[in-house]
Design an enzyme around this catalytic site. Structure first.
Site, PDB file in Angstrom:
ATOM      1  N   ASP A  10       0.871  -1.183   0.000  1.00 21.95           N
ATOM      2  CA  ASP A  10       0.000   0.000   0.000  1.00 21.95           C
ATOM      3  C   ASP A  10       0.907   1.232   0.000  1.00 21.95           C
ATOM      4  O   ASP A  10       2.125   1.120   0.165  1.00 21.95           O
ATOM      5  CB  ASP A  10      -0.906   0.002   1.250  1.00 21.95           C
ATOM      6  N   SER A  11       0.293   2.408  -0.143  1.00 21.91           N
ATOM      7  CA  SER A  11       1.065   3.647  -0.121  1.00 21.91           C
ATOM      8  C   SER A  11       1.488   4.008   1.309  1.00 21.91           C
ATOM      9  O   SER A  11       2.340   4.874   1.487  1.00 21.91           O
ATOM     10  CB  SER A  11       0.214   4.782  -0.677  1.00 21.91           C
ATOM     11  N   TYR A  42      -1.030   7.919  -3.117  1.00 25.00           N
ATOM     12  CA  TYR A  42      -1.051   7.438  -4.504  1.00 25.00           C
ATOM     13  C   TYR A  42      -2.218   8.055  -5.279  1.00 25.00           C
ATOM     14  O   TYR A  42      -2.169   8.179  -6.490  1.00 25.00           O
ATOM     15  CB  TYR A  42      -1.225   5.913  -4.538  1.00 25.00           C
ATOM     16  N   GLY A  43      -3.259   8.420  -4.542  1.00 22.54           N
ATOM     17  CA  GLY A  43      -4.514   8.836  -5.184  1.00 22.54           C
ATOM     18  C   GLY A  43      -4.423  10.063  -6.069  1.00 22.54           C
ATOM     19  O   GLY A  43      -5.283  10.268  -6.924  1.00 22.54           O
ATOM     20  N   CYS A  73      -4.412  -2.019  -1.759  1.00 21.65           N
ATOM     21  CA  CYS A  73      -4.563  -0.624  -2.162  1.00 21.65           C
ATOM     22  C   CYS A  73      -5.542  -0.580  -3.325  1.00 21.65           C
ATOM     23  O   CYS A  73      -5.299  -1.210  -4.369  1.00 21.65           O
ATOM     24  CB  CYS A  73      -3.188  -0.092  -2.579  1.00 21.65           C
ATOM     25  N   ASN A  74      -6.640   0.127  -3.137  1.00 23.11           N
ATOM     26  CA  ASN A  74      -7.641   0.229  -4.206  1.00 23.11           C
ATOM     27  C   ASN A  74      -7.080   0.955  -5.424  1.00 23.11           C
ATOM     28  O   ASN A  74      -7.338   0.586  -6.555  1.00 23.11           O
ATOM     29  CB  ASN A  74      -8.858   1.013  -3.702  1.00 23.11           C
ATOM     30  N   THR A  75      -6.320   2.016  -5.164  1.00 26.16           N
ATOM     31  CA  THR A  75      -5.808   2.849  -6.249  1.00 26.16           C
ATOM     32  C   THR A  75      -4.906   2.037  -7.178  1.00 26.16           C
ATOM     33  O   THR A  75      -5.040   2.088  -8.403  1.00 26.16           O
ATOM     34  CB  THR A  75      -5.045   4.059  -5.644  1.00 26.16           C
ATOM     35  N   CYS A 187     -11.041   2.810  -0.245  1.00 25.80           N
ATOM     36  CA  CYS A 187      -9.618   3.084  -0.051  1.00 25.80           C
ATOM     37  C   CYS A 187      -9.280   2.422   1.275  1.00 25.80           C
ATOM     38  O   CYS A 187     -10.045   2.548   2.244  1.00 25.80           O
ATOM     39  CB  CYS A 187      -9.368   4.586   0.005  1.00 25.80           C
ATOM     40  N   THR A 188      -8.148   1.740   1.323  1.00 23.97           N
ATOM     41  CA  THR A 188      -7.852   0.946   2.523  1.00 23.97           C
ATOM     42  C   THR A 188      -7.488   1.802   3.734  1.00 23.97           C
ATOM     43  O   THR A 188      -7.388   1.293   4.849  1.00 23.97           O
ATOM     44  CB  THR A 188      -6.739  -0.073   2.233  1.00 23.97           C
ATOM     45  N   HIS A 189      -7.316   3.096   3.511  1.00 27.75           N
ATOM     46  CA  HIS A 189      -7.119   3.994   4.659  1.00 27.75           C
ATOM     47  C   HIS A 189      -8.457   4.294   5.365  1.00 27.75           C
ATOM     48  O   HIS A 189      -8.464   4.721   6.514  1.00 27.75           O
ATOM     49  CB  HIS A 189      -6.506   5.326   4.218  1.00 27.75           C
TER      50      HIS A 189
HETATM   51  N1  DGL Z   1      -4.834   3.116   0.583  1.00 30.97           N
HETATM   52  C1  DGL Z   1      -4.782   3.236  -0.831  1.00 30.97           C
HETATM   53  C2  DGL Z   1      -6.069   2.917  -1.514  1.00 30.97           C
HETATM   54  O1  DGL Z   1      -6.725   1.981  -1.104  1.00 30.97           O
HETATM   55  C3  DGL Z   1      -3.995   4.421  -1.360  1.00 30.97           C
HETATM   56  C4  DGL Z   1      -4.454   5.754  -0.914  1.00 30.97           C
HETATM   57  C5  DGL Z   1      -3.498   6.866  -1.354  1.00 30.97           C
HETATM   58  O2  DGL Z   1      -2.310   6.762  -1.106  1.00 30.97           O
HETATM   59  O3  DGL Z   1      -3.990   7.833  -1.962  1.00 30.97           O
HETATM   60  O4  DGL Z   1      -6.442   3.506  -2.494  1.00 30.97           O
END
Ligand code: DGL
Length: 264
Positions: A10-11, A42-43, A73-75, A187-189
């Site tokens: 993940d990021s 990453y988004g 990470c979804n992105t 988003c996993t955050h």
């Molecule tokens: N946690 C990641 C996701 O699921 C990346 C979020 C990011 O870094 O913008 O998209």
């Protein structure tokens, strides 16, 4: 015999919300987690940038006896999975988050219902959730909401900040107005923010990691060792911050700095 690992990337600390679900189902596996804290978020990056970071991370996993990779990470799943799969075919078995879990989001929804997707800008622009959900049921309205700024709340621990709450309220207001039946934590955050979300808007929140973990459990050869597996953590910048940020999900003692990634 060499230990086998499941790799997660993940990021930042977001993917730990995925690791915690996986661990519930597969506590005897060994895990390597990589948080690309040098390039977070990453988004707001381009698909090319995201592919170039994650290719390096998967290359690192390939040297570490990793067989299965979970893109936590979804992105990355939205914009780089197909290229990563091609690059690492015959080397790594990769589970993308959106493509694996989105079909489950459709459960209990009927024709004409709206499902809201809270996600990063890059995920929203890819329309990957819409594509995957409408493959299963084209009659469901998929409302994709760009929640830029949510990742920083988690990575900077700004949970009690007035601006953070106002930003979250403004996004959930869209969900409320459209009478969405379900909200995907895209988003996993965002599982870090779920309690705040619930206080503002008490609807059904769908966590893709739960379903991804089920799929992983059903598809891999699980370890026959009875003892609890090992967990190794790497971050590309500020490992001490990573330890602090991870507290809602894990008490981590040791995060290794692994600074091989270019920042572009
Ligand atoms: N946690 C990641 C996701 O699921 C990346 C979020 C990011 O870094 O913008 O998209």
């Amino acid at each position: 015999m060499n230990k086998k690992y499941i790799g997660l990337l993940d990021s930042g600390v977001g993917g730990l919300s995925v690791l915690s679900e996986l661990y519930k189902l597969l506590p005897n596996e060994n895990y390597i987690y990589f948080g690309d804290t040098k390039n977070v978020p990453y988004g707001t990056k381009t698909p090319e940038q995201i592919y170039s970071y994650t290719k390096e991370i998967l290359g690192f996993f390939a040297t570490k006896n990793v067989e299965n990779v979970v893109i936590a990470c979804n992105t990355t799943s939205a914009v780089a999975y197909e290229k990563l799969r091609e690059t690492f075919k015959n080397k790594l078995n990769i589970f993308p988050l959106i493509q694996t879990a989105a079909p489950y989001a459709v459960e209990n929804l009927k024709e004409g219902d709206t499902i809201a997707i809270l996600a990063t800008k890059a995920t929203v622009n890819s329309h990957k959730y819409r594509e995957e959900i409408n493959k299963i049921n084209p009659k469901i309205n998929v409302l994709e909401i760009d929640c830029t700024g949510f990742v920083e709340i988690v990575e900077k621990r700004l949970y009690n900040n007035k601006e953070s709450i106002e930003l979250i309220e403004s996004k959930l207001e869209i969900v409320k107005k459209t009478n969405s039946k379900k909200v995907v934590l895209g988003c996993t955050h965002y599982p870090y923010l779920k309690e705040i979300f619930k206080k503002i808007l008490n609807v059904e929140y769908f966590n893709p990691a739960v379903y991804l973990s089920l799929e992983v459990k059903n598809s891999i050869n699980v370890s026959r060792e009875k003892k609890t597996g090992e967990m190794l953590f790497y971050a590309s910048k500020n490992p001490d911050e990573f330890i602090l940020n991870s507290k809602p999900f894990f008490e981590i003692q040791d995060v290794k700095l692994m600074d091989f990634l270019r920042c572009n």
